[in-house]
Structure formats: C-alpha cells, structure tokens
Design a protein around this motif. Structure first.
Motif, short mmCIF file in Angstrom:
data_model
loop_
_atom_site.label_atom_id
_atom_site.label_comp_id
_atom_site.label_asym_id
_atom_site.label_seq_id
_atom_site.Cartn_x
_atom_site.Cartn_y
_atom_site.Cartn_z
N PRO A 1 46.23 31.64 34.23
CA PRO A 1 46.59 30.44 33.93
C PRO A 1 48.21 30.26 34.07
CG PRO A 1 45.37 32.02 32.17
CD PRO A 1 45.58 32.42 33.39
N PRO B 1 41.88 27.38 35.50
CA PRO B 1 42.74 27.70 34.33
C PRO B 1 43.70 26.57 34.15
CG PRO B 1 42.13 29.60 35.77
CD PRO B 1 41.78 28.75 36.56
N PRO C 1 40.47 34.43 31.52
CA PRO C 1 40.67 32.95 32.03
C PRO C 1 39.55 32.00 31.64
CG PRO C 1 40.64 34.72 33.63
CD PRO C 1 40.42 35.45 32.56
N GLU D 1 39.88 27.89 30.92
CA GLU D 1 39.26 27.08 31.96
C GLU D 1 38.93 25.57 31.57
OE1 GLU D 1 36.24 28.91 34.89
OE2 GLU D 1 35.15 27.93 33.49
#
Length: 638
Positions: free
Chosen positions: A519, A550, A631, A635
């Motif tokens: 991220p 992400p 993640p 996402e």
C-alpha cells in the motif's frame, strides 16, 4: 401415450399447482400418473408424489377432522408407492407422510390462498395500482419471440442455473399444452415496450393459480401488482372461489402476497428419501413396505440432484444462497516449484494431502447454500483423483463450479472431463507472456500451459459447448510489469477472452518483498499505467483484462469478501480466506482456523461466536492483526 393421460379429473379438482398435470409435465419433463386422489410424476428413478387429497382443500366450507385428513394423505401416498419402482422419492403434502424414514430430508413452506371475489385493496396498494395504470397497459397475448426474449433476459439478470433456466424456457410449451393457461402482459403506454408478463392457470373448477412472473430490468414499480390483479380478475370472471398465489419462499415474496389481504396458508412439506427393493428370491414385492431408505455407497451420495419441484421453486422466487463462494482446497500437492509459493520456500514443513470424499461430503450443508464452489487452494487440484466427483457433486447442489490449474495435467482426456463435469470457469496460472517471464513457475513451462488451453478449447469444440470459459490467472510481479503489455496478444493467440491480473499477496520468503506491491508503493503508478494500456488494447479486441492494485487506505470489505465467502482446506478446516491457512505441519502465527467439518457442522462453524467476531472486526477499523497490513484489505479492483 399422452404424458398426462387420465389426469383430467384430478386437474379439475386441483388446488395446488403441482396437481395441474399439463403444467408439471411441461416444465419438469416427467410422466404424470394418477393414483386416486394423488398424482405422481416419474423421470428415470425419481418419483414426485403430489399428495394433497380433497380433504385439505381450503375452499371446503367445513373441513374434515384433522385425523381424517392425515389418514387420507397416508393412504394416498402408500397406494402411489405400491405401484412405483423408483428408488428416489419426493412427496409433496400438507404433512410428512408416515411411510417416510426418520432420516428423510424435509423442506417446509406454505401456499398462500386468497378468497374470491377479492376484498378492496388498501390505500397503499391502490396507489401502486394507479401508478402502474399510468405507466402500462395490461393485455392477454399469445406467446411469441418478444416474450421469450424477456424471459431469457430475466434468467440472465438473476444468474439462474442451467436447470432453472430450462424451466423458464419451457413456459411456451406449457402455455401451448394447457388450454386454460393465460399469458398476461404489461406494455409501456408510450412505446408499447414489453415491461413484464405473468401467467395464470384456470383449469381447476374452484382454484385459479398465479403461476409465473417475469419483468424487464427497467420495469416501473407497481406493474407486477397490476399483472397479479389481472390474473385475479380473470379468475373472478370465470367463477373461481379462490386463487393460489404459490409458496412463500422468502420474506420479500411473502410481503408481496400479504399486501393483497389476509391469506389462508396451506402447509407445504417436501419430504425426500431413497429406497431399494428388498428381494425374496427373484421376486420384488410391490407394496410400499417392500422398500427401505438406505445410503448410497459413496459418501458423496448426499449431493443428490434437486427435484424439479425445487428447481421450479427457485426459478419462480429466487434462490436464497447467502454464500457467494466456498473455496475448497482439494489437494496441497503440486508438481510446480514456483519461487514465490510456500510450497517451494517452506517445503520442509509442508503437508501434502488430498481432500477425502468424506470431507467434501461433510461440506454439503454449506455448499447447498453457496452460489459458487471454487475447487483450488494451495495445490494443483487436478492431482486429486476425486476432483471430478467433487465438481459433479457441487453442480448437483446447484452451484457454479470453477477451478484454477497450472495446466500441466490438462491432457485431451482431462479436458473432455472438464467439459463433461459442468465447470463454468477454468483458469490457467501464469506469471509472464513468454517462457522467460513464466520462469518464476519452475517446472511448469509456458508451452505446457498453452498446450493445456489448446486441449480444453478442442474439447469444447468437439462437445459444442460454450463452457467452461477459459481465463488466464496472471500474477503480476514487480520485475515483470512491462511484460504485461504483451498480454492482449497472448490472449488473442490462445483465443482467451478474459484475464485476471493479481499481485503477490502472501510473502513466502523475505527476499520476495521486492516483487510485491505494498500500500502506497511508489511503483504502483507505473504499473497502473501499463495495466490500463493493456486493458484498453484488449477491450478494443473484444477481450477483457481485470486487475487490482493496493490503494493507500484500507477498505472495510477486503478483496477476499470474507463476509460471504469461506475457505476450507483439504482436511476440512475452515478459515476466512486461503491466506489464513497454508498447510504447514507446524503452527503458524498467521494461521486462523475456526473449526473442522470433520467434527462440527460447517454452518455451526460459520455461526460460531469466534468466527462472527473475526468477521465483524474485519469490517471495522480494528480488524484482526493478520488483516491489518494484508494487501487484500487495500486492493482496488478494476
């Protein structure tokens, strides 16, 4: 011989839909056999007995005592069974028949009846009907191509399974075979566009039936009510004393019927069991007591095909399936040595095992309530000898079934089985568009994957089948971002219409961090640009590339959709998602298991306090620590 010969007297006295032989035969494809006050429908080894004797008719001014009604029901069922050689029996009746074994499967509901003539509707319903009268014109019409098209769109928009869609496809045949069935339509006032339709049945002397209804996606509110009113007015004109509105099915359907006034409810008890003949020498005794309920030899016998009555119920009123997907790890064995997979990086603690038939059988209660079963976990699913049995069983349960394979074992013979067992999607895993890019998947050359895809394409061609749809499951690694631009060309060469691009979510080893997107990763912008260009190129060629990367902030609903999905490993252990339970011999700090179906019913596991708390926390700002930096929680899918 006519499939409804001798059924006219029963149809004339009918007060439940299934007693109208023309209707049941047309939509169910079965042969009707009258037995006194019963009517039976047979197809192969399956028999449906409709046991609603006259004593239960809501139109009777003075109903007989309850004891007399039950006695009449049991006598009717026993007489029908005495003449049937079918091994699979379903009885539809107001009560459970006495002859049913203790372990018979039972489903209950109730028919709703309105007395006629109809009482004045309340103010809210009158407003809906007035609104509909401004939007549409109600008429009687013969079945035609336009009506068939609306029914087809209705089936597709409601994602009905093949068997249910086939029932809707037979509505035209039913209307042609039943002279007392009437098709009512609602057309737009301004352009005569077909908005909705409904079918009424008037073959019974006392009871009318609200049979089918379907509407376009853009149908205005109140039109369905206007069509039902037209069905009722026709019944009143013909002198019927009541109308059967059908089963309750769910709360929405029940509310729709309740707004029409106080309805009499007649119990619907669907009882199903299996039986085999007890033989004395070579003679089979023909009486009902000659049969006993026994289990099939395979544990998977719990996945029996649902009778046409159940398919019809779901076709008319929808299918209550709260689980979007049950992901089932059929094996943890794999021929590959992918550098990013824990099967390779942690092989010293890896558990190799296949799922047993008994374990998949134990999943039956939750599979019955799932829209999809995805047969794949941490291994190559086609290595389990039971794979095709599992797929067929899940299809019998009414689920869509899919799998993801490395492709190494998709030979011509396996491809034919993939077509025959009813899968709707087979995805092939890749990490590149050429041999160099796919080198991360050691032991599985790209040439083997493309050969497997070609074999499945040929099997579909020979079977003249549009399914299974072939997808590419493409893992995007940071070092391979630029290669994705070649994905549309590979899809075109393989004649594949859909590719799903995902990123590395599970860290099987510390050195893999550089191949994953985190991220807020500064490299996401460049990857997003390449993916957009590849997707646009594919779209221009009539193909589709879906991808996810992400974002910078977490979502309350992670990409694994754990509020409506479940992961079950090869030993029957239940987890929120596949990442929560890799098959390690030793305990892992990231492991989350809430029970095993070998010891506890799967629905009890799902409803357990601990599992509910986990899901509730995940949907909040304070999820379990395993989810905090995952993640999948960040996402964004395109």
């Amino acid at each position: 011989m006519s499939p409804v010969r001798g059924c006219a007297p029963l149809t004339a006295q009918a007060y439940v839909m299934e007693q109208v032989a023309e209707y049941a035969v047309a939509v169910g494809g079965m042969r009707a056999i009258p037995y006194d006050s019963c009517i039976a429908y047979e197809e192969g080894q399956h028999c449906v007995i409709v046991a609603y004797p006259p004593e239960y008719d809501p139109a009777l001014p003075t109903p007989p005592p309850a004891g007399a009604c039950i006695a009449a029901l049991n006598t009717a069922v026993e007489r029908a069974l005495a003449h049937s050689r079918c091994t699979s029996v379903t009885v539809l009746a107001p009560n459970r028949p006495a002859v049913a074994p203790l372990d018979a499967a039972v489903h209950t509901d109730a028919y709703a009846f309105l007395p006629l003539p109809l009482s004045a509707p309340d103010a809210k319903l009158r407003n809906m009907l007035r609104r509909a009268s401004r939007e549409c014109v109600i008429a009687r019409e013969p079945m035609g191509e336009e009506h068939e098209t609306l029914l087809q769109h209705f089936c597709r928009s409601h994602a009905l399974e093949e068997g249910t869609s086939s029932i809707y496809a037979n509505i035209g045949q039913y209307l042609a075979s039943s002279p007392a069935a009437v098709l009512f339509t609602a057309r737009a006032v301004d352009n005569a566009r077909l908005l909705a339709l409904a079918v009424g049945e008037y073959a019974s002397l006392t009871t009318a039936f609200y049979m089918f209804a379907a509407r376009a996606a853009s149908c205005p509110p109140g039109v369905a009510d206007a069509l039902l009113l037209a069905v009722i007015r026709e019944a009143e004109k013909l002198g019927h004393s009541q109308i059967n509105l059908g089963l309750g099915i769910n709360e929405g359907i029940r509310r729709f019927k309740q707004k029409w006034g106080h309805a009499h409810l007649l119990p619907y008890v669907e009882t199903s069991w299996k039986r085999i003949p007890r033989r004395s020498g070579t003679t089979v005794r023909p009486d009902a007591a000659a049969f006993a309920a026994v289990p099939d030899s395979s544990p998977l016998s719990v996945y029996t095909a649902r009778p046409w009555t159940d398919r019809l119920r779901r076709a008319l009123f929808g299918d209550e399936r709260p689980f979007d997907c049950v992901q089932v790890e059929v094996t943890s064995l794999c021929p590959g040595q992918c550098s990013y997979c824990p099967h390779t990086t942690r092989r010293d603690v890896w558990k190799n095992r296949h799922m047993a038939e008994e374990t998949f059988a134990a999943l039956h209660p939750i599979v019955r309530r799932a829209r999809r079963v995805h047969l794949q976990g941490w291994g190559e699913p086609l290595l389990n000898p039971c794979f095709f049995s599992f797929a067929s069983a899940a299809r019998l349960a009414g689920c869509a079934v899919s799998t993801t394979t490395c492709g190494l074992h998709v030979t011509a013979n396996t491809a034919r089985k993939l077509v025959d067992c009813g899968l709707d999607i087979v995805a092939f895993s890749l990490t590149g568009v050429d041999e160099a890019g796919n080198a991360f998947r050691k032991g599985i050359p790209l040439s083997a994957v493309t050969a497997g895809i070609a074999a499945l394409q040929e099997a579909r061609r020979q079977a003249k089948s549009p399914v299974p749809h072939i997808h590419l499951a493409y893992l995007l690694l940071v070092s391979q971002v630029e290669a994705v631009i070649g994905l549309p060309a590979l899809m075109a060469r393989l004649n594949v219409s859909t590719a799903i691009v995902s990123t590395l979510d599970y860290m099987a080893a510390p050195e893999l961090q550089d191949e994953a997107f985190a991220p807020g990763d500064r490299r996401i912008g460049a990857a997003l640009d390449v993916l957009r260009r590849a997707a646009a190129q594919a779209e221009a060629e009539g193909r589709h590339i879906h991808y996810g990367l992400p974002g910078t902030t977490p979502r309350r609903e992670c990409a694994e959709h754990i509020q409506s999905c479940l992961y079950v490993d090869a030993e029957g252990e239940c987890s929120p998602c596949v990442y929560c339970n890799p098959p390690f011999v030793q305990q892992d700090e990231g492991r989350r298991v809430f029970g095993t179906v070998r010891h506890t019913a799967p629905l009890k596991i799902w409803d357990s306090l601990e599992f509910c708390r986990f899901r509730t926390a995940q949907a909040s700002e304070r999820p379990d620590e395993i989810c905090l930096a995952c993640p999948k929680r960040f996402e964004r899918l395109v």
